[in-house]
Design a protein around this motif. Structure first.
Motif, mmCIF file in Angstrom:
data_model
loop_
_atom_site.group_PDB
_atom_site.id
_atom_site.type_symbol
_atom_site.label_atom_id
_atom_site.label_comp_id
_atom_site.label_asym_id
_atom_site.label_seq_id
_atom_site.Cartn_x
_atom_site.Cartn_y
_atom_site.Cartn_z
ATOM 1 N N GLY A 49 4.728 16.837 19.030
ATOM 2 C CA GLY A 49 5.254 15.530 19.396
ATOM 3 C C GLY A 49 4.743 14.435 18.482
ATOM 4 N N ARG A 50 5.373 13.276 18.554
ATOM 5 C CA ARG A 50 4.996 12.164 17.682
ATOM 6 C C ARG A 50 3.653 11.560 18.050
ATOM 7 N NH1 ARG A 50 9.123 10.818 14.345
ATOM 8 N NH2 ARG A 50 11.158 11.668 14.917
ATOM 9 N N LEU A 51 3.186 11.789 19.265
ATOM 10 C CA LEU A 51 1.883 11.258 19.664
ATOM 11 C C LEU A 51 0.742 12.183 19.276
ATOM 12 C CD1 LEU A 51 2.699 9.650 23.126
ATOM 13 C CD2 LEU A 51 2.812 8.656 20.835
ATOM 14 N N SER A 52 1.067 13.381 18.797
ATOM 15 C CA SER A 52 0.127 14.285 18.117
ATOM 16 C C SER A 52 -1.007 14.842 18.969
ATOM 17 C CB SER A 52 -0.435 13.620 16.858
ATOM 18 O OG SER A 52 0.613 13.380 15.945
ATOM 19 N N SER A 53 -0.915 14.707 20.294
ATOM 20 C CA SER A 53 -1.715 15.504 21.225
ATOM 21 C C SER A 53 -3.231 15.389 21.052
ATOM 22 C CB SER A 53 -1.303 16.983 21.112
ATOM 23 O OG SER A 53 0.100 17.140 21.216
ATOM 24 N N HIS A 54 -3.731 14.293 20.519
ATOM 25 C CA HIS A 54 -5.169 14.121 20.268
ATOM 26 C C HIS A 54 -5.700 15.182 19.300
ATOM 27 C CE1 HIS A 54 -6.067 10.800 22.926
ATOM 28 N NE2 HIS A 54 -5.448 11.402 23.929
ATOM 29 N N LEU A 55 -4.844 15.753 18.498
ATOM 30 C CA LEU A 55 -5.278 16.770 17.541
ATOM 31 C C LEU A 55 -5.799 16.099 16.271
ATOM 32 C CD1 LEU A 55 -2.306 19.257 18.002
ATOM 33 C CD2 LEU A 55 -4.668 19.630 18.731
ATOM 34 N N PRO A 56 -6.778 16.705 15.596
ATOM 35 C CA PRO A 56 -7.366 16.078 14.404
ATOM 36 C C PRO A 56 -6.413 16.090 13.217
ATOM 37 C CG PRO A 56 -8.248 18.278 14.699
ATOM 38 C CD PRO A 56 -7.435 17.985 15.926
ATOM 39 N N TRP A 57 -6.682 15.218 12.256
ATOM 40 C CA TRP A 57 -5.900 15.192 11.027
ATOM 41 C C TRP A 57 -5.906 16.571 10.366
ATOM 42 C CZ3 TRP A 57 -3.224 11.043 11.387
ATOM 43 C CH2 TRP A 57 -3.777 9.851 11.839
ATOM 44 N N ALA A 58 -4.780 16.927 9.786
ATOM 45 C CA ALA A 58 -4.578 18.189 9.064
ATOM 46 C C ALA A 58 -4.389 19.390 9.978
ATOM 47 C CB ALA A 58 -5.701 18.471 8.058
ATOM 48 N N ASP A 59 -4.457 19.201 11.276
ATOM 49 C CA ASP A 59 -4.156 20.288 12.203
ATOM 50 C C ASP A 59 -2.647 20.517 12.171
ATOM 51 O OD1 ASP A 59 -3.524 21.763 14.638
ATOM 52 O OD2 ASP A 59 -5.545 21.280 15.329
ATOM 53 N N MET A 60 -2.225 21.732 11.831
ATOM 54 C CA MET A 60 -0.806 22.011 11.655
ATOM 55 C C MET A 60 -0.012 21.958 12.951
ATOM 56 S SD MET A 60 -0.293 22.213 8.440
ATOM 57 C CE MET A 60 1.342 22.945 8.341
ATOM 58 N N ARG A 61 -0.673 21.767 14.071
ATOM 59 C CA ARG A 61 0.034 21.600 15.336
ATOM 60 C C ARG A 61 0.442 20.153 15.571
ATOM 61 N NH1 ARG A 61 -4.330 23.746 19.350
ATOM 62 N NH2 ARG A 61 -5.606 22.592 17.827
ATOM 63 N N ARG A 62 -0.035 19.234 14.743
ATOM 64 C CA ARG A 62 0.356 17.830 14.868
ATOM 65 C C ARG A 62 1.842 17.652 14.547
ATOM 66 N NH1 ARG A 62 -3.203 13.509 14.629
ATOM 67 N NH2 ARG A 62 -1.595 12.406 13.441
ATOM 68 N N GLY A 63 2.433 16.614 15.124
ATOM 69 C CA GLY A 63 3.830 16.317 14.820
ATOM 70 C C GLY A 63 4.011 15.583 13.506
ATOM 71 N N TRP A 64 2.942 15.013 12.992
ATOM 72 C CA TRP A 64 2.988 14.337 11.696
ATOM 73 C C TRP A 64 1.578 14.219 11.163
ATOM 74 C CZ3 TRP A 64 0.310 9.732 11.049
ATOM 75 C CH2 TRP A 64 -0.104 9.102 12.230
ATOM 76 N N ASP A 99 0.851 -1.186 0.000
ATOM 77 C CA ASP A 99 0.000 0.000 0.000
ATOM 78 C C ASP A 99 0.888 1.238 0.000
ATOM 79 O OD1 ASP A 99 -2.534 -1.036 -0.080
ATOM 80 O OD2 ASP A 99 -2.941 -0.857 2.053
ATOM 81 N N CYS A 100 0.569 2.201 -0.843
ATOM 82 C CA CYS A 100 1.336 3.438 -0.919
ATOM 83 C C CYS A 100 0.548 4.580 -0.288
ATOM 84 C CB CYS A 100 1.666 3.784 -2.374
ATOM 85 S SG CYS A 100 2.858 2.663 -3.108
ATOM 86 N N LYS A 101 1.013 4.994 0.879
ATOM 87 C CA LYS A 101 0.457 6.147 1.575
ATOM 88 C C LYS A 101 1.632 6.912 2.153
ATOM 89 C CE LYS A 101 -1.940 5.625 5.417
ATOM 90 N NZ LYS A 101 -3.025 5.223 6.329
ATOM 91 N N ASP A 102 1.522 8.230 2.244
ATOM 92 C CA ASP A 102 2.663 9.050 2.640
ATOM 93 C C ASP A 102 2.408 9.759 3.964
ATOM 94 O OD1 ASP A 102 5.203 10.169 2.352
ATOM 95 O OD2 ASP A 102 4.847 10.741 0.262
ATOM 96 N N THR A 103 3.491 10.163 4.611
ATOM 97 C CA THR A 103 3.421 10.876 5.881
ATOM 98 C C THR A 103 4.387 12.056 5.872
ATOM 99 O OG1 THR A 103 2.788 8.914 7.150
ATOM 100 C CG2 THR A 103 3.828 10.712 8.359
ATOM 101 N N ARG A 104 3.911 13.192 6.328
ATOM 102 C CA ARG A 104 4.739 14.391 6.475
ATOM 103 C C ARG A 104 5.080 14.582 7.947
ATOM 104 N NH1 ARG A 104 7.725 17.614 3.370
ATOM 105 N NH2 ARG A 104 6.049 17.931 1.869
ATOM 106 N N MET A 105 6.378 14.670 8.241
ATOM 107 C CA MET A 105 6.843 14.892 9.601
ATOM 108 C C MET A 105 6.985 16.388 9.871
ATOM 109 S SD MET A 105 7.036 11.860 10.737
ATOM 110 C CE MET A 105 7.714 12.341 12.333
ATOM 111 N N ARG A 106 6.547 16.811 11.072
ATOM 112 C CA ARG A 106 6.643 18.232 11.441
ATOM 113 C C ARG A 106 7.161 18.403 12.879
ATOM 114 N NH1 ARG A 106 1.467 18.339 8.615
ATOM 115 N NH2 ARG A 106 1.745 19.273 6.560
ATOM 116 N N VAL A 107 7.871 17.406 13.373
ATOM 117 C CA VAL A 107 8.421 17.510 14.724
ATOM 118 C C VAL A 107 9.678 18.381 14.705
ATOM 119 C CG1 VAL A 107 7.531 15.288 15.494
ATOM 120 C CG2 VAL A 107 9.747 15.391 14.354
ATOM 121 N N GLY A 108 10.107 18.799 15.887
ATOM 122 C CA GLY A 108 11.375 19.511 15.988
ATOM 123 C C GLY A 108 11.291 20.933 16.492
ATOM 124 N N ASP A 109 10.090 21.465 16.690
ATOM 125 C CA ASP A 109 9.988 22.851 17.157
ATOM 126 C C ASP A 109 9.780 22.929 18.667
ATOM 127 O OD1 ASP A 109 7.387 22.048 17.496
ATOM 128 O OD2 ASP A 109 6.487 23.721 16.378
#
Length: 333
Positions: A248-263, A234-244
């Protein structure tokens, strides 16, 4: 060249006929049909021979083929600790009264029928989830005794061996998608899962790198190390946004596409999966099965994304391994 298919799970809100039309219009070779919506009903398939014939006729009408069906949602319930979340994803015939063990037993029987339905449809691979009775212990607190983890793998084996017996009977394989919340969610849990199931050939893997990169797993190494178990791609992609320092990698219970997510999941080719190396690795292990685009991107229109992802994957899929070493031309003997 390997066929490129569209996984229909994210399109289950549309009629199957409409998904066929769109996929054919975009240029897909076929579909990875999800057992969701009106796309494929396992119970009908095993009860009524005309149902499978109807599905094949719809595919033929649009010049599409099928190599794989997927039953992630029901497979999830086989080993899970059942709660209210499952009611929303399971067919009523599986949920029943909601009694947890009854749900797990019904899910197991449905997975057996999924193997039978796949055989009737003429495909040899079912992709799906297994669920897990120990995923909730992943944070290791409260402290988790080794015996509890061991019991989780034993529970998986006890529940899946009878299912896989049916897969063997009908000549179909199960491709487990490595995914958080499953019995196998990373490298070493995959090793342990294969050991628990006795490395039986009926149980293999669905390689999906989108669930690997945010865990810092190398999807290329995964292909190479489990080369004899890669039953589907299966081909699906992931964008990482950690480092600021905030994301975090656990994404804080934030919804998909929320720019505060870590990925976040993004359209294939727009993330951090090293796709070219992955395809070179698939070539090196001789994988000849379908390449299925599982399109997920909460920040992009799917009608645009599915078309774009196909074009991107077609280019990578066209890389042909050489028949001789590139430096053979330098030899004078």
């Amino acid at each position: 060249m390997r066929p490129v298919t569209l996984f229909t799970g994210q399109w289950a809100d549309l009629p199957f006929e409409e998904v066929c039309r769109l996929a054919a219009e975009w240029g897909y070779d076929g579909l990875e049909i999800a057992c969701s919506g009106d796309h494929f009903d396992v119970a009908q398939a095993v009860a009524d021979p005309s149902y499978v014939e109807q599905k094949r006729a719809q595919l033929d009408k649009h010049g599409l083929k099928v190599w794989t069906i997927s039953n992630h949602l029901v497979g999830q319930a086989v080993c899970d600790l059942i709660d209210e979340r499952h009611k929303a994803i399971l067919p009523a015939r599986i949920w029943g009264s909601g009694d947890p063990e009854s749900v797990r037993q019904a899910a197991a029987e449905d997975m057996k029928n999924t193997a039978r339905a796949a055989s009737l449809l003429g495909v040899d691979t079912v992709v799906g989830f297994t669920g897990s009775s120990i995923w909730h212990t992943v944070a290791m607190f409260p402290p988790v005794p080794a015996s509890m983890v061991e019991a989780g793998y034993q529970d998986f084996a006890d529940r899946w061996h009878p299912i896989l017996d049916v897969f063997d009977e009908v000549g179909v394989r199960f491709a487990h998608e490595i995914h958080p919340s499953e019995i196998a969610y990373d490298y070493y849990t995959t090793v342990r899962t294969l050991e628990a199931i006795g490395h039986r050939p009926a149980f293999g893997l669905n390689w999906d790198p989108s669930h690997m990169v945010w865990q810092d797993l190398d999807p290329v190494a995964f292909i190479l190390d489990f080369k004899d178990r890669i039953y589907h791609v299966d081909c699906k992609d992931t964008r990482m946004r950690v480092g600021d320092g905030r994301k975090g990698r656990l994404s804080s219970h934030l919804p998909w596409a929320d720019m505060r997510r870590g990925w976040d999941f993004v359209s294939t080719g727009r993330g951090d999966v090293p796709w070219e190396d992955c395809f070179r690795a698939l070539n090196s292990i001789g994988y000849e099965g379908p390449i299925s685009i599982e399109w997920e991107d909460a920040g992009m229109d799917r009608l645009d994304g599915a078309r774009e992802a196909l074009s991107y994957i077609r280019t990578l899929n066209s890389i042909t391994p050489p028949s001789t070493a590139f430096d053979a031309a330098f030899s004078t003997t």
